[in-house]
Design an enzyme around this catalytic site. Sequence first.
Site, PDB file in Angstrom:
ATOM      1  N   PRO A  53       0.840  -1.203   0.000  1.00 57.75           N
ATOM      2  CA  PRO A  53       0.000   0.000   0.000  1.00 57.75           C
ATOM      3  C   PRO A  53       0.868   1.243   0.000  1.00 57.75           C
ATOM      4  CG  PRO A  53       0.110  -0.946   2.205  1.00 57.75           C
ATOM      5  CD  PRO A  53       0.823  -1.905   1.300  1.00 57.75           C
ATOM      6  N   MET A  54       0.521   2.205  -0.860  1.00 57.16           N
ATOM      7  CA  MET A  54       1.251   3.477  -0.915  1.00 57.16           C
ATOM      8  C   MET A  54       0.236   4.603  -1.054  1.00 57.16           C
ATOM      9  SD  MET A  54       4.596   2.607  -3.271  1.00 57.16           S
ATOM     10  CE  MET A  54       3.707   1.625  -4.497  1.00 57.16           C
ATOM     11  N   GLN A 110      -6.838  -1.712   2.891  1.00 55.81           N
ATOM     12  CA  GLN A 110      -6.176  -1.282   4.122  1.00 55.81           C
ATOM     13  C   GLN A 110      -6.901  -0.087   4.734  1.00 55.81           C
ATOM     14  OE1 GLN A 110      -2.306   0.995   4.593  1.00 55.81           O
ATOM     15  NE2 GLN A 110      -1.591  -1.062   5.184  1.00 55.81           N
ATOM     16  N   CYS A 140       1.918   3.495   9.276  1.00 52.79           N
ATOM     17  CA  CYS A 140       2.090   4.788   8.605  1.00 52.79           C
ATOM     18  C   CYS A 140       2.731   5.788   9.561  1.00 52.79           C
ATOM     19  CB  CYS A 140       0.750   5.328   8.122  1.00 52.79           C
ATOM     20  SG  CYS A 140       0.881   6.940   7.303  1.00 52.79           S
ATOM     21  N   LYS A 179      -0.391  -4.469   9.258  1.00 53.60           N
ATOM     22  CA  LYS A 179       0.922  -4.066   8.742  1.00 53.60           C
ATOM     23  C   LYS A 179       1.556  -3.166   9.794  1.00 53.60           C
ATOM     24  CE  LYS A 179       3.388  -2.478   4.634  1.00 53.60           C
ATOM     25  NZ  LYS A 179       4.231  -1.364   5.109  1.00 53.60           N
ATOM     26  N   GLY A 241      10.521  -3.432   2.935  1.00 52.35           N
ATOM     27  CA  GLY A 241      11.585  -2.455   3.112  1.00 52.35           C
ATOM     28  C   GLY A 241      12.864  -2.846   2.396  1.00 52.35           C
ATOM     29  N   ASP A 242      13.359  -1.949   1.537  1.00 51.94           N
ATOM     30  CA  ASP A 242      14.620  -2.138   0.826  1.00 51.94           C
ATOM     31  C   ASP A 242      14.604  -3.305  -0.158  1.00 51.94           C
ATOM     32  OD1 ASP A 242      15.488  -0.024   2.352  1.00 51.94           O
ATOM     33  OD2 ASP A 242      16.639  -1.249   3.765  1.00 51.94           O
ATOM     34  N   GLY A 264       7.062  -1.855  -2.737  1.00 54.91           N
ATOM     35  CA  GLY A 264       6.336  -0.598  -2.826  1.00 54.91           C
ATOM     36  C   GLY A 264       7.033   0.395  -3.713  1.00 54.91           C
ATOM     37  N   ARG A 265       7.941   1.152  -3.118  1.00 52.47           N
ATOM     38  CA  ARG A 265       8.562   2.268  -3.846  1.00 52.47           C
ATOM     39  C   ARG A 265       9.335   1.804  -5.081  1.00 52.47           C
ATOM     40  NH1 ARG A 265      11.913   4.772   0.757  1.00 52.47           N
ATOM     41  NH2 ARG A 265      11.847   2.634   1.515  1.00 52.47           N
TER      42      ARG A 265
END
Length: 375
Positions: A53-54, A110, A140, A179, A241-242, A264-265
Amino acid sequence: MAEALSIRAWDGAVEATPEAARRPAPTAAYGDVPAAFTIGGRVRVTPNVVLAPMSGITDSVYRTLIKDLNPGAVGLVVTELVSIEGLARRDPRTFGMLRHVPREHPLSIQLFGSDPVRMAEAAAIAQDLGADVVDVNCGCPVPKVVKRGGGAELMRQGPVLGAILRALRGVLAIPYTVKIRAGWDDTSRNAVEIARLAEGEGAAMIAVHGRTRLQLYTGHSDWDLIAEVKQAVRVPVVGSGDVEQAADALMRVRTTGVDGVMIGRAALAQPWIFRDVAALRAGIVPRPVTLAERLATVDMVLARLDAELPPEAALGRARGLACRMIKFIRGGGALRESLTRLPSIAAMRDQVARAAAAPEPDDDIPTPPPRLLFH
């Protein structure tokens, strides 16, 4: 008429950090890496790679884009975080965030907030509208979310989180998940404790982002802690993450024992990363993506936003998404700047087309892009 812009693609996959860009190409076989898991005994996630989710990004347009670019390679998609207060007020914009199409399934919606009663009401709405999973955001770090008691603040409010999950258990027939983050700060890295609490209250999966709230998106995700969470609970654990290139996803599953990973990113800079994960799992070296393909994808996003959202909303979302997707194309700075000034999506598409038609320069190799900082 705006001038043509000369840009070029990166050689190979776009990376999110200088360290990632210097890593050698993967050579290991990944046939031994688990490829699926099940949430709550009813939602099969296969492959075990999840679109994270972003906020402001993973609406239905972007989720379907990712699914279409990566056929069969995305096991689960998650909506951007949705306010339970907005749903309680019957806010049309908030309800619009629940919109989805059949090919997005399995789909996790979410929710964020801190009131157990309203969370249960919102979860029931999500279930009625076709969600396969309801996820509670406990990670978040954004101040406006945290100040209202939601997001990462729930990492400090175990009793409140427990009450929220008990409320969900009373109204849902579908699985619910959480999350979380590593903790609030380095003095309270309580992900294991919160994961056990959530499992005890019926959560069917735990997703863990390995940074604390105070880290935001700086530093590194603590995958050792994510592995500890996996060892501490029996429900599936998904790490986050990463995960910056395809090999990272498979390596994290192999080395930490997690059941899956969230991307995500990196999916903004590399919308094809999920199919690259699938290729590596099959022993195939992913092919580089051409500049033409990158710009064609930007155009596809613009066209879909124009077709599916009201003009004002579409233009704002288009500027944000297009600029993020172009950020890691060499020479993209001038194109990004021009796109933010254009008055319509039609004008943006024209400018992207001119950029695609311009010849690529043949000068020196670009330096790696900076770490992604948006969320």
